[in-house]
Scaffold this motif. Structure first.
Motif, PDB file in Angstrom:
ATOM      1  N   MET A   8       0.734  -1.239  -0.054  1.00 32.43           N
ATOM      2  CA  MET A   8      -0.111  -0.093   0.001  1.00 32.43           C
ATOM      3  C   MET A   8       0.934   1.192  -0.054  1.00 32.43           C
ATOM      4  O   MET A   8       1.879   1.360   0.743  1.00 32.43           O
ATOM      5  N   ARG A  47      -6.718  19.239  -0.323  1.00 34.19           N
ATOM      6  CA  ARG A  47      -5.620  18.262  -0.235  1.00 34.19           C
ATOM      7  C   ARG A  47      -6.568  17.005  -0.174  1.00 34.19           C
ATOM      8  O   ARG A  47      -7.307  16.880   0.679  1.00 34.19           O
ATOM      9  N   PHE A  48      -5.903  16.005  -0.863  1.00 33.94           N
ATOM     10  CA  PHE A  48      -6.692  14.614  -0.965  1.00 33.94           C
ATOM     11  C   PHE A  48      -5.548  13.882  -0.412  1.00 33.94           C
ATOM     12  O   PHE A  48      -4.480  14.008  -1.145  1.00 33.94           O
ATOM     13  N   GLU A  49      -5.592  12.841   0.240  1.00 31.53           N
ATOM     14  CA  GLU A  49      -4.837  11.839   0.611  1.00 31.53           C
ATOM     15  C   GLU A  49      -5.463  10.316  -0.095  1.00 31.53           C
ATOM     16  O   GLU A  49      -6.304   9.784   0.617  1.00 31.53           O
ATOM     17  N   LEU A  50      -4.594   9.868  -0.895  1.00 26.85           N
ATOM     18  CA  LEU A  50      -5.126   8.513  -1.336  1.00 26.85           C
ATOM     19  C   LEU A  50      -4.115   7.411  -1.086  1.00 26.85           C
ATOM     20  O   LEU A  50      -3.233   7.384  -1.022  1.00 26.85           O
ATOM     21  N   VAL A  51      -4.937   6.042  -0.598  1.00 28.55           N
ATOM     22  CA  VAL A  51      -4.176   4.775  -0.450  1.00 28.55           C
ATOM     23  C   VAL A  51      -4.455   4.095  -1.533  1.00 28.55           C
ATOM     24  O   VAL A  51      -5.433   3.794  -2.036  1.00 28.55           O
ATOM     25  N   VAL A  52      -3.118   3.916  -2.123  1.00 32.34           N
ATOM     26  CA  VAL A  52      -2.993   3.229  -3.327  1.00 32.34           C
ATOM     27  C   VAL A  52      -2.726   1.760  -3.345  1.00 32.34           C
ATOM     28  O   VAL A  52      -1.530   1.534  -2.491  1.00 32.34           O
ATOM     29  N   GLU A  53      -3.307   0.685  -3.861  1.00 35.38           N
ATOM     30  CA  GLU A  53      -2.656  -0.756  -3.625  1.00 35.38           C
ATOM     31  C   GLU A  53      -1.512  -0.624  -4.469  1.00 35.38           C
ATOM     32  O   GLU A  53      -1.443  -0.075  -5.493  1.00 35.38           O
ATOM     33  N   ARG A  77      -1.216   6.760 -12.065  1.00 31.60           N
ATOM     34  CA  ARG A  77      -2.847   6.714 -11.570  1.00 31.60           C
ATOM     35  C   ARG A  77      -3.516   7.682 -11.020  1.00 31.60           C
ATOM     36  O   ARG A  77      -4.513   8.202 -11.400  1.00 31.60           O
ATOM     37  N   ILE A 136      -6.452  10.593 -11.821  1.00 31.41           N
ATOM     38  CA  ILE A 136      -7.536  10.719 -11.038  1.00 31.41           C
ATOM     39  C   ILE A 136      -7.877  12.094 -10.641  1.00 31.41           C
ATOM     40  O   ILE A 136      -8.921  12.773 -10.742  1.00 31.41           O
TER      41      ILE A 136
END
Lengths: 83, 83
Positions: free
Chosen positions: A1, A42-48, A58, A62
């Motif tokens: 992750m 602000r956006f925080e994304l958890v990416v597999e 990716r 988005i």
């Protein structure tokens, strides 16, 4: 992750009434010496998977599609952690 | 003049319906492999003087008072540029 951040700010030429309201309020509250304030998102994304070039790409797609309005906003993608 | 950023995010235990809405929408738009999204705020401040410890402390006081709600949010201060 992996954790990635997308920081979205209004372009410099776009008026930012929220930031201006904060900047105007500061001296009244005793905070001097602040020449300007801009407010963004602000956006925080958890990416597999790993925080590699593909993950950044990716997240950029988005951001282009869903998180930022390219007419009035710019954004930056940062990798926060990779494990 | 120094530029500093304040990144304000909801605490992990606080529900984030905006982030959840984005996370739900992503697969419908063809973006797979995103395990979570959190939405927060970002402020960029232009501070008179150098980007020293005093400037960071001043911005922290502003964040505590005006930019973040300590009951539900955490924040981080970053120096962006110093000239």
């Amino acid at each position: 992750m992996a954790r990635l951040a997308v920081d979205v700010m209004l372009k410099p030429e776009i008026l930012d009434p929220q930031g201006q309201a904060i900047a105007r309020k500061l001296p009244q509250m005793g905070f001097e010496g602040i020449a300007g304030v801009r407010q963004g998102k602000r956006f925080e994304l958890v990416v597999e998977g790993p925080a590699d070039e593909a993950a950044v790409e990716r997240v950029r797609k988005i951001a282009d599609t869903l998180l930022a309005n390219p007419v009035i906003e710019t954004y930056e993608v940062h990798v926060l952690s990779d494990n």
